[in-house]
Enzyme design. Structure first.
Site, mmCIF file in Angstrom:
data_model
loop_
_atom_site.group_PDB
_atom_site.id
_atom_site.type_symbol
_atom_site.label_atom_id
_atom_site.label_comp_id
_atom_site.label_asym_id
_atom_site.label_seq_id
_atom_site.Cartn_x
_atom_site.Cartn_y
_atom_site.Cartn_z
ATOM 1 N N LYS A 1 0.836 -1.207 0.000
ATOM 2 C CA LYS A 1 0.000 0.000 0.000
ATOM 3 C C LYS A 1 0.866 1.250 0.000
ATOM 4 O O LYS A 1 0.423 2.318 -0.465
ATOM 5 C CB LYS A 1 -0.965 -0.015 1.182
ATOM 6 C CG LYS A 1 -0.316 -0.144 2.550
ATOM 7 C CD LYS A 1 0.014 1.169 3.196
ATOM 8 C CE LYS A 1 0.719 0.966 4.519
ATOM 9 N NZ LYS A 1 1.079 2.233 5.191
ATOM 10 N N THR B 1 -3.634 5.516 3.898
ATOM 11 C CA THR B 1 -2.302 5.946 3.476
ATOM 12 C C THR B 1 -2.357 6.772 2.194
ATOM 13 O O THR B 1 -1.527 7.659 1.988
ATOM 14 C CB THR B 1 -1.392 4.723 3.270
ATOM 15 O OG1 THR B 1 -1.470 3.884 4.424
ATOM 16 C CG2 THR B 1 0.055 5.139 3.082
#
Length: 329
Positions: free
Chosen positions: A187, A244
């Site tokens: 990610k 994120t």
């Protein structure tokens, strides 16, 4: 239970602040000034400005002193230093105690996940990973958050769950360690891509497409490595990815945004106190993709950007090229 957290950065300090509510906790910081500030001022202004730390949290820059009496070892150092720190603690760590990784990355060269390094260097110690959409400053501010503790032995996971959860910080258990660690590592690469989109001003539609197709990429690689697809649609995958990619607090998104604005990677990284794991993971991800025979077009473009082979604007043109994928129905 005596808890030791290795790593005086924002996330290590935050986790230590959570565990010290129920169990005596020692935070090891490589920087002696950070350790002294934690003890004397009950702050960590370098990594968590404007946040007070629990008065009972103790810190040290003496690794032996930090580790020798630990009943639980939590490791929050960057992936590039993960192995070297564990090699140092081998001689002092007590037998059989669990070791929890907070680190979201893949080791360069070996392509090992962090729990695999624990198993290699500390055989006999239950290895686990704590991962999820956990922005340190929000948790320190008392905002609700959820995380996942992943280990193959669910009885160990349940025991760790009771140590790590605190007030509005909720911890779920999961046996799929591969899926949780792959989701946490990849990610960061997708977050760089999302940040570049922000820096270039290409629009929310584009960012949404990048995040969604990024989820498909980390799921594709995770499943090829032995993960369960369901894991990547949960907190350790999609949840962590969303946080994120969209939060200004994200180091990796910030790196991407600054790249999109035309700044060099070297200049950006030189100004950061903390490590943006996605830069190194962009390299290891492509090596894993080759090993497992999967296509990761977004990760490939970000690899070219961080290696200086392509400009951010050209990476987005590359992502617009016709591909072989079909959106699952």
């Amino acid at each position: 239970m005596n808890v030791t957290v290795l790593g005086g950065g924002s996330w290590g300090t935050t986790v230590a602040s959570l565990t010290t509510a129920r169990n005596p906790t020692v935070l090891w910081a490589r920087d002696g000034d950070v350790a002294r500030e934690v003890n004397d001022e009950h702050t960590n202004s370098k990594y968590l400005p404007d946040h007070r730390l629990p008065r009972r949290l103790r810190a040290t820059d003496d690794l032996e002193k930090a580790v020798a009496d630990a009943d639980l070892l939590i490791v929050g150092v960057p992936s590039k230093g993960f192995r070297s720190v564990l090699e140092e603690v081998q001689r002092w760590v007590r037998p059989w105690i669990p070791v929890v990784s907070l680190t979201k990355g893949i080791e360069r060269g070996s392509l090992l996940r962090m729990t695999q390094i624990v198993e290699e260097l500390l055989p006999g110690h239950p290895a686990a990973a704590l991962t999820g959409p956990n922005l340190a400053r929000e948790i320190m501010a008392g905002q609700a958050a959820a995380s996942v503790i992943a280990t193959g032995d669910l009885s160990v996971a349940v025991a760790l769950q009771s140590v790590l959860r605190h007030k509005l910080f909720r911890v779920y258990t999961n046996h799929d360690v591969i899926g949780c660690e792959v989701g946490g590592a990849l990610k960061n690469v997708i977050a760089i891509a999302a940040g570049i989109a922000e820096g270039l001003g290409v629009g929310d539609n584009t960012r949404a497409a990048v995040i969604t197709r990024g989820l498909a990429e980390l799921t594709r690689l995770g499943v090829a490595m032995g993960a369960e697809a369901q894991t990547l649609s949960g907190l350790a995958g999609m949840g962590d990815l969303i946080a994120t990619c969209i939060s200004p607090q994200s180091r990796n998104r910030t790196v991407g945004e600054q790249l999109g604005k035309g700044r060099s990677l070297e200049e950006i990284l030189s100004e950061m106190h903390m490590v943006a794991e996605g830069v190194g993971t962009a390299v290891t991800t492509l090596e894993l993709a080759e090993r497992y025979g999967v296509e990761l077009p977004i990760c490939q473009e970000i690899y070219k950007v961080v290696m200086g082979e392509e400009r951010p604007i050209d990476a987005y043109r590359g992502l617009a090229q016709p591909g072989h994928e079909a959106e699952p129905g």
